[in-house]
Design an enzyme around this catalytic site. Structure first.
Site, short mmCIF file in Angstrom:
data_model
loop_
_atom_site.label_atom_id
_atom_site.label_comp_id
_atom_site.label_asym_id
_atom_site.label_seq_id
_atom_site.Cartn_x
_atom_site.Cartn_y
_atom_site.Cartn_z
CE LYS A 38 -5.33 1.37 -21.22
NZ LYS A 38 -5.13 2.57 -20.40
CB ALA A 71 -0.93 0.00 1.21
CB THR A 72 4.05 2.31 1.38
OG1 THR A 72 4.84 1.12 1.17
CG2 THR A 72 3.43 2.26 2.76
N GLY A 73 3.38 1.64 -2.01
CA GLY A 73 4.03 1.68 -3.32
C GLY A 73 3.35 2.62 -4.31
CE LYS A 91 -0.17 7.80 -22.76
NZ LYS A 91 0.21 6.43 -22.44
CG ASP A 123 -4.56 -6.97 -19.43
OD1 ASP A 123 -4.34 -5.75 -19.55
OD2 ASP A 123 -4.27 -7.79 -20.32
CG HIS A 124 -3.61 -1.31 -17.03
ND1 HIS A 124 -2.40 -1.96 -16.94
CD2 HIS A 124 -3.45 -0.35 -17.96
CE1 HIS A 124 -1.55 -1.40 -17.77
NE2 HIS A 124 -2.15 -0.42 -18.41
CG HIS A 137 -1.33 -4.90 -21.74
ND1 HIS A 137 -2.06 -5.26 -20.62
CD2 HIS A 137 -0.24 -4.24 -21.28
CE1 HIS A 137 -1.43 -4.82 -19.54
NE2 HIS A 137 -0.33 -4.20 -19.92
CD GLU A 181 4.59 3.09 -22.67
OE1 GLU A 181 4.70 3.87 -21.71
OE2 GLU A 181 4.92 1.91 -22.64
CG ASP A 202 5.88 -4.48 -19.73
OD1 ASP A 202 5.44 -4.73 -18.60
OD2 ASP A 202 5.90 -3.33 -20.21
#
Length: 494
Positions: free
Chosen positions: A186, A17-19, A349, A181-182, A244, A220, A239
């Site tokens: 979207k 949680a501190t990351g 991007k 998987d963010h 993705h 990117e 990655d």
């Protein structure tokens, strides 16, 4: 996201949680859910870390992070009353018993009905350890639901992914494991299904009879920034492609599910991934291109080569760019190439899908001895969410010259304000128990199987790196990959 949904009481425990992830994504997303009335007073959040923080210090930090990422901070003090800090060493079994006592205390205080969500925003080597101790300490013995959310990477190849999955399954069932998987959170990625299956003008054309090729690009302008150490062990193939990119291909190529239930949608995605033509080692070079950025200029500012970045080996062969030609061996897509491309330090991007339709059989119209422009459907996922349809129309009253015209839809600013980030959609789905936009083990197994062949071949053969200048669209070989089929990348198209 609709307001006034049925509220789900839950204890959310965030390991790490501190990351950076927690402060940039998770806490702002949870706060926005609270603000939107999708979370209520029956919620508690435990932030876990190794630092010697008090609740007050931790809450202050979280508050600052939320203020940085959310414009409207109305109700922030009310939300912070539900946030707690717990100092904890994830490798120490004893500290899990203290965490259990604290969890039970909050469960009682906020009437959470034993519902528990464990979010592992940690380095992957801790996934199995935490999962084991959650079970042995009794934290997973609850009358409510228990769910485990984990970030990528899930393993580094098929073998390690199988080992990790086997370990997690000792403590959680497959339907309780949410592999995030963010990209799947979207809005415009989720719109792909709606676009295809809710429009009679697209679905009949969505096959090899009418579509020439499909291109998926995620580029990117940034380099690896401060992630050199992590990136050295993964590279663009692991990655981006393994998760993705192949997830988006599955959404674009899947058959219509029999219902919108998560198991039915995921079953269709699995069929696509299993239909991916497995490459033989000698076919990798013909179908995949790897690249690594050299120094160059981005927005007139000189940037350094990948090999000169922090925590990167000076003779590194890690790819920062991958493009590939995928073949899906099924009835719908036989003969249609799916091209994927992802890279860092590129010209712009963008996350974009371009569907190129075949030419009409007999082209009666020419414009200055040139055939008509291709009909395209362009789905812009980032940064300008929306879609456009590129058609041909008559240019003027006299003559038969044509010109391309564009029909566009852009997501309004108000729509964008309804969600802080893709993580907000996914966290809400997880609370509801909707696993549609999370990666199932069968999907993961298929993607690793496909990617492992490429990685093994690349490991055997040393590349000639660096091979593309920063601020460009990648190496020349990537263009040749398409030109051999008579196609080209649709760059800078909106």
């Amino acid at each position: 996201m609709s307001k006034h949904t049925k509220h789900i009481p839950c204890l959310i425990t965030i390991f790490g949680a501190t990351g950076d992830l927690s402060h940039r994504k998770l806490f702002p997303s949870l706060f926005h859910l609270f603000q939107q009335d999708n979370l209520d007073e029956h919620i508690a959040i435990i932030g876990i870390g190794r630092r010697d923080y008090t609740n007050e210090v931790f809450r202050e930090q979280v508050k600052e992070s939320i203020a940085t990422h959310v414009k409207d901070t109305d109700q922030i003090d009310e939300f912070m009353e539900h946030v707690y800090y717990f100092k904890h060493d994830v490798s120490d079994e004893q500290s899990y018993h203290a965490l259990l006592d604290f969890s039970n205390e909050l469960d009682s205080k906020y009437q959470l009905k034993g519902n528990r969500l464990f979010y592992l925003a940690m380095a992957p080597q801790f996934f199995g350890v935490i999962s084991d101790y959650l079970k042995s300490s009794g934290l997973t013995e609850t009358n409510g639901f228990k769910r485990l959310v984990i970030e990528k990477p899930f393993g580094s190849d098929l073998k390690s992914a199988e080992q990790l999955n086997s370990q997690l399954r000792q403590s959680f069932k497959e339907e309780e494991i949410y592999r995030i998987d963010h990209y799947l959170g979207k809005d415009m990625v989720q719109n792909i299904e709606v676009l295809r299956f809710a429009n009679a003008m697209f679905e009949p054309l969505w096959n090899n009879k009418y579509i020439s090729n499909i291109q998926v690009t995620s580029s990117e302008v940034l380099g690896v920034e401060d992630r050199g150490g992590y990136y050295e062990s993964s590279g663009a193939l692991k990655d981006m492609v393994q998760n993705h990119m192949l997830q988006m291909v599955a959404l674009l190529a899947m058959e219509a599910p029999i219902s919108l239930k998560s198991e039915d949608i995921r079953a269709e995605k699995v069929k696509v991934l299993k239909s991916l033509r497995q490459l033989k080692p000698e076919e990798v070079r013909q179908n995949f291109v790897r690249g690594q950025y050299d120094e160059g200029h981005i927005n007139d500012i000189k940037v350094k080569a990948y090999r000169d970045e922090d925590r990167v080996a000076e003779d590194s062969n890690t790819p920062t760019f991958v493009s590939g030609r995928l073949t899906i061996d099924n009835f719908r897509w036989a003969g249609v190439p799916f091209y994927i491309r992802t890279g860092k330090r590129m010209k712009s991007k963008t996350i974009q899908v371009v569907v190129e339709f075949k030419e009409v059989p007999l082209n009666l119209y020419y414009q200055t001895d040139k055939l008509l422009d291709s009909n395209l459907l362009v789905i812009n996922i980032q940064p300008n969410e929306g879609l456009s349809l590129h058609l041909n129309a008559k240019k003027n009253i006299q003559g038969i010259d044509t010109e391309p015209v564009q029909l566009s839809y852009a997501m309004g600013a108000q729509d964008k304000m309804n969600t802080v980030d893709a993580y907000e959609n996914l966290l809400f789905d997880c609370l509801k128990g909707d696993a549609t936009n999370f990666t199932h083990w069968e999907e993961l197994k298929s993607t690793w199987k496909f990617v492992d062949v490429i990685q093994e071949e690349w490991t055997m053969n040393e590349p000639n790196f660096p091979n593309y200048e920063s601020g460009t669209n990648g190496p020349l070989e990537s263009d040749l990959l398409l030109s051999r089929d008579g196609n080209h990348w649709w760059d800078d198209i909106q």
